[in-house]
Design an enzyme around this catalytic site. Structure first.
Site, PDB file in Angstrom:
ATOM      1  N   ASP A  36       0.825  -1.215   0.000  1.00 38.80           N
ATOM      2  CA  ASP A  36       0.000   0.000   0.000  1.00 38.80           C
ATOM      3  C   ASP A  36       0.854   1.257   0.000  1.00 38.80           C
ATOM      4  O   ASP A  36       1.789   1.373   0.773  1.00 38.80           O
ATOM      5  CB  ASP A  36      -0.858   0.048   1.282  1.00 38.80           C
TER       6      ASP A  36
ATOM      7  N   HIS B 243      -1.007   4.482  -0.599  1.00 36.04           N
ATOM      8  CA  HIS B 243      -1.984   5.442  -0.074  1.00 36.04           C
ATOM      9  C   HIS B 243      -1.585   6.894  -0.260  1.00 36.04           C
ATOM     10  O   HIS B 243      -1.582   7.676   0.687  1.00 36.04           O
ATOM     11  CB  HIS B 243      -2.257   5.171   1.417  1.00 36.04           C
TER      12      HIS B 243
ATOM     13  N   ASP C 238      -4.018  -0.290  -3.510  1.00 38.38           N
ATOM     14  CA  ASP C 238      -4.165   0.837  -2.582  1.00 38.38           C
ATOM     15  C   ASP C 238      -3.140   1.930  -2.863  1.00 38.38           C
ATOM     16  O   ASP C 238      -2.367   2.342  -1.983  1.00 38.38           O
ATOM     17  CB  ASP C 238      -4.080   0.361  -1.127  1.00 38.38           C
TER      18      ASP C 238
ATOM     19  N   HIS D   5      -9.035   0.070  -2.334  1.00 39.62           N
ATOM     20  CA  HIS D   5      -9.236   1.516  -2.469  1.00 39.62           C
ATOM     21  C   HIS D   5      -9.246   1.973  -3.923  1.00 39.62           C
ATOM     22  O   HIS D   5      -9.450   3.154  -4.199  1.00 39.62           O
ATOM     23  CB  HIS D   5      -8.169   2.286  -1.675  1.00 39.62           C
TER      24      HIS D   5
ATOM     25  N   ASP E  48     -23.866  15.632  -4.359  1.00 38.89           N
ATOM     26  CA  ASP E  48     -23.249  16.582  -5.281  1.00 38.89           C
ATOM     27  C   ASP E  48     -22.837  15.842  -6.553  1.00 38.89           C
ATOM     28  O   ASP E  48     -21.665  15.603  -6.818  1.00 38.89           O
ATOM     29  CB  ASP E  48     -22.032  17.204  -4.585  1.00 38.89           C
TER      30      ASP E  48
ATOM     31  N   SER F 116     -19.250  19.378  -7.859  1.00 43.38           N
ATOM     32  CA  SER F 116     -18.835  20.773  -7.913  1.00 43.38           C
ATOM     33  C   SER F 116     -18.341  21.302  -6.572  1.00 43.38           C
ATOM     34  O   SER F 116     -17.707  22.343  -6.496  1.00 43.38           O
ATOM     35  CB  SER F 116     -20.023  21.634  -8.347  1.00 43.38           C
TER      36      SER F 116
ATOM     37  N   ASP G  11     -26.884  32.644  -1.252  1.00 45.35           N
ATOM     38  CA  ASP G  11     -27.154  32.559  -2.689  1.00 45.35           C
ATOM     39  C   ASP G  11     -27.843  31.241  -3.035  1.00 45.35           C
ATOM     40  O   ASP G  11     -27.917  30.851  -4.185  1.00 45.35           O
ATOM     41  CB  ASP G  11     -25.859  32.687  -3.487  1.00 45.35           C
TER      42      ASP G  11
END
Lengths: 734, 162
Positions: free
Chosen positions: A177, A179, A206, A239, A646, A650, A690
């Site tokens: 790994d 990472h 990973d 992962h 989302d 964004s 907003d």
């Protein structure tokens, strides 16, 4: 440890006094070392428990969302919020891919000072990329996309299981790994040279998440893969999965570094991850894979699967429709899956979810979950089969779809294949014989030495090399030295927490291990300081977890403290805490650092203890304490849900979606979250009013501080990345 | 608020729990045995300050016939006695200070690494080279290359540990 008779030195006649003093100092020092060692062990245990329970939480969340998908009317708002993550890649044909990911119209501005790439890639360019990243440059998105496209083409040609040989007296270097920790990769290249015709490498999964340079690592690995396709090998890790990346930082890293084209890059990476080979066999004798095996692992099955269908290991691929209609093999439009002739009747909407037993989702064992799902036309065999599978909700869903169709054979095979892949990516070895579901992580198995023995015999192998678990020395043998765990991300939990290691394997197939530790800070801190710092961090993280469970803890304390004295003895305190936290930690040993301050005649004043911890936030005072606690406890989950909602990645969501998110969370936690409460939260955050919310800002607004702790840095380490931890390096005295 | 227990004394049950917790931290096979080489660490971590000779005596009493392993059921009664009798009490700060001052003949308040190394690797219950290196790395002020033992003692005393 030395044990000896005192010698008199010829030159300095030591007095009896001096000798006695020496003995005293030696005694004292050895005791100190032992105490430090114990503390280091429990510090380690703390990090590991919390890490694995985080993975478990992610899987639970995912299952919860899957359950929602099954049970909502297609048109419901809530479902639309999350349905997109269950959709397979919409774009499937090659020509469409090339068009969608066209990089040609992306211009590289004059002022860009990073590397320029031309294809086909050369060795000099690959080396140049390593240098550029060492100098903190960033590769332009045009080149990233181009590189990814070429990588994808390359990976598609590879089999599920790489088969390589160490002929020509070549030693192969194997890394575990990484990472996102670029420093470690650079250190490995420094010590061992970069990949080349004479220097084959195998990277065991990973590559991304948690560290801050995941994309740079991918770019380097992919570049060398393209330049030396016969010398560089990559295995997929758990992962390498976009669902996991949502929680563990890779998604965020890409969107932050590539504001304009990050979404496209992530989309292409989803495809690439699914095309990564699953395992590698060296000289037909050594198997290298990321997680491990189970008692049903079969390399022949694994060699046959269509691995690219498993975009995320957390869910099975959609059923394939061989004939007819609007669906091509890979696609999966909602209409196809959710059409009315399926067995499941979808009637409920979000509001009626309050009836759901929260325990369904909170059980540590995912097996229990399956018992709560309705089973109609299924016979005993299917039931017992289901009990053995790990991701029961999805399997049940799939099996019930199967029951109504004539393609049952295909789908059961899909389930088998899926379990094979899950086990391969998520399993951990254990000391006891047997094979049991890995409830701690929520996926894969724990497998014992007998399973290893059997597996190696069946497949005529002699060694399994795997990664997936952090080890203090960077590696660890088990199962009679037949299984080697290899971990290449040093200082994974904190500066000084562990070394990294890589393996060199020659034709004799005897693993030769090299360890290292990447950090300039290490040399400057004394051993005592760095160990102390790691411990302080672990305790901070643990305090946060404890505070996040305040209500449950107080409840448990009160049960034992029947006379309501507000005091508990150490034993009672320890068992109550464990009954709530389920972390398996030595609470008695941790009492001193966790509950500082004078003891009340050996008893612990738990109300006072909680007063020492406090949630402090920018505008948090007007909010309900229990809501704050919920928010804190489920920060990771909340952020993950935000990122799922989302959909266009964004970093902002609308206020309306924000409300829906809270409703989702409320259903998940079986908590009443009123519209007024949500409005309060909105007011806290939407400063510019907003109508849209900055996710980052929202998460930053709520913090936990221990009044006694001088560490007032923001987030729990498992929300942030290693970059947040490096901020602690500034003052070793904290 | 007392737990149910067989023994009449709450203290003994407490001690048993403490010993078992320390023991199981090193019980990797989850079968209630530990490697004999870990026993020193376990005993130290329970707050005792035995000498090497003391440790050897304990090991002789509890080791399972040269298997290299020690079982919890043998260890528990022996260690319980040790704790209840406070057999190996901690070293008082002033005593420790005095010990250092014996080596620091001119009472400068610090020792050079070479002197410390000489005593600890040549006298008493000798340190191995590895132990000496570790101690120096941990305790030497790197800028001045001196061991300020006074500060060290008070810093470490303030650290309650387990």
């Amino acid at each position: 440890m030395g044990c000896g008779v005192s010698k008199s030195d010829q030159f300095h006649k030591s007095s009896g006094k001096a000798i006695r003093s020496a003995v005293l100092i030696q005694r004292w020092y050895r005791q100190y070392v032992a105490r430090t060692e114990m503390r280091r062990r429990y510090t380690w245990h703390i990090f590991q428990s919390i890490e694995y329970s985080g993975e478990q939480a992610q899987i639970k969340l995912y299952n919860f969302l899957g359950y929602l998908m099954d049970n909502f009317t297609p048109a419901s708002n809530e479902r639309n919020l999350i349905s997109h993550i269950f959709r397979e890649n919409e774009v499937c044909r090659d020509a469409e891919w090339e068009r969608y990911f066209c990089y040609k119209n992306i211009e590289v501005p004059e002022i860009y000072s990073g590397p320029h790439l031309t294809f086909p890639l050369t060795a000099e360019q690959a080396v140049g990329l390593v240098e550029a990243f060492r100098n903190k440059k960033q590769l332009h998105s045009r080149y990233v996309l181009q590189l990814l496209l070429e990588t994808w083409k390359q990976l598609r040609m590879l089999p599920n299981i790489n088969r390589i040989s160490t002929c020509h007296s070549k030693e192969i270097t194997i890394c575990g790994d990484l990472h996102g920790q670029l420093d470690d990769l650079l250190l490995i290249f420094y010590k061992n040279d970069m990949p080349s015709l004479e220097k084959p490498y195998l990277f065991n999964g990973d590559f991304v998440d948690r560290g801050k340079d995941s994309i740079e690592i991918l770019i380097i690995l992919f570049s060398f893969l393209l330049v030396y396709p016969s010398e560089v090998y990559l295995n997929r890790g758990n992962h390498e999965d976009h669902i996991i990346n949502l929680r563990y930082g890779f998604t965020k890293e890409v969107l932050t570094k590539y504001k304009m084209h990050g979404k496209r890059i992530l989309k292409l990476l989803q495809k690439i991850f699914s095309w990564l080979p699953l395992a590698t066999v060296i000289d037909q004798k050594v198997l290298v894979l990321h997680g491990g095996i189970s008692d049903t692992t079969d390399l022949a099955v694994l060699a046959r699967v269509d691995r690219h269908n498993y975009v995320s290991a957390l869910r099975p691929p959609k059923k394939r429709y061989q004939s007819t209609a609007r669906m091509s093999v890979d696609s999966d439009t909602d209409e196809g899956v959710w059409s009315p002739n399926k067995v499941f009747q979808r009637q409920k909407s979000l509001t009626s979810l309050k009836a759901i037993n929260r325990d369904s989702f909170m059980n540590r064992s995912l097996q229990d979950f399956s018992d709560r799902l309705k089973v109609d036309e299924v016979d005993e065999l299917e039931i017992s089969r289901r009990r053995q599978s790990i991701f029961n909700p999805a399997i049940s869903r799939l099996e019930n779809e199967t029951a109504s169709s004539s393609e049952s054979v295909n789908s059961l095979t899909v389930i088998e294949e899926w379990k094979q892949i899950l086990d391969l990516l998520w399993s951990d070895p254990m000391n006891q014989d047997g094979c049991v579901p890995n409830e701690v992580r929520g996926g894969g198995c724990y497998w014992g030495p007998d399973v290893t023995e059997d597996f190696l015999n069946r497949h005529n192998l002699q060694l399994i090399i795997r990664s997936h678990e952090c080890k203090q020395e960077g590696y660890e043998f088990c199962h009679n030295r037949k299984v080697l765990t290899l971990f290449s991300a040093s200082n994974y939990y904190d500066v000084g927490s562990n070394r990294g290691a890589y393996v060199k394997l020659g034709p004799d197939l005897v693993p030769y291990l090299i360890q290292y530790q990447a950090s300039s800070m290490i040399r400057e801190l004394t051993v005592r300081q760095s160990a102390g710092q790691t411990e302080r961090l672990a305790l901070k993280v643990l305090r946060e977890q404890l505070f996040a469970h305040k209500s449950d803890l107080i409840c448990a304390f009160k049960k034992v403290d029947s006379n309501n004295t507000g005091l508990l003895c150490l034993n009672d305190w320890a068992s109550a805490v464990e009954s709530v936290m389920h972390l398996g930690l030595p609470w008695r040993m941790l009492r001193c650092p966790l509950v500082p301050g004078k003891t009340n005649g050996g008893m612990i004043d738990y109300h006072e203890w909680f007063n020492e911890l406090a949630i402090k936030g920018a505008n948090a005072e007007h909010l309900d304490q229990s809501l704050l606690e919920t928010l804190y406890r489920h920060r990771s989950t909340l952020e993950t849900i935000f990122r799922i909602v989302d959909a266009d990645n964004s970093g902002f969501i609308t206020i309306e979606d924000f409300r829906q998110t809270w409703k989702l969370l409320g259903a998940y936690l079986k908590m009443e979250i009123t519209d007024d409460t949500i409005s309060d939260l909105v007011v806290t955050i939407d400063r510019n009013q907003d109508g849209s919310l900055d996710i980052e800002e929202f998460m930053e607004a709520f913090r936990l501080t221990d009044k006694k702790s001088r560490l007032e840095r923001g987030r729990s380490m498992f929300m942030g990345t290693a970059a947040d931890l490096t901020k602690l390096e500034g003052d070793p005295n904290i | 608020m007392m737990e149910d227990k067989q023994s009449a004394e709450p203290v003994v049950a407490d001690v048993h729990k403490k010993i078992t917790a320390a023991f199981t931290a090193f019980d990797y096979e989850s079968n209630n045995t530990v490697d004999v080489r870990e026993i020193g660490t376990i005993i130290y971590s329970l707050g005792c300050f035995p000498t090497q000779a003391d440790l050897h005596d304990i090991i002789a009493e509890v080791e399972e016939d040269n298997t290299g392993f020690i079982a919890l059921d043998k260890f528990l009664p022996v260690m319980t006695k040790v704790l209840l009798e406070h057999k190996f009490p901690p070293i008082p700060e002033d005593q420790l200070l005095q010990a250092f001052e014996v080596l620091d003949k001119e009472k400068k308040g610090y020792l050079v690494p070479e002197v410390l190394t000489h005593y600890l690797t040549q006298e008493g219950e000798l340190f191995t080279q590895e132990e000496m290196d570790e101690m120096l790395t941990a305790f030497t002020d790197h800028q001045k290359n001196l061991v300020y033992y006074k500060d060290l003692i008070s810093q470490l005393a303030a650290d309650p540990g387990i």
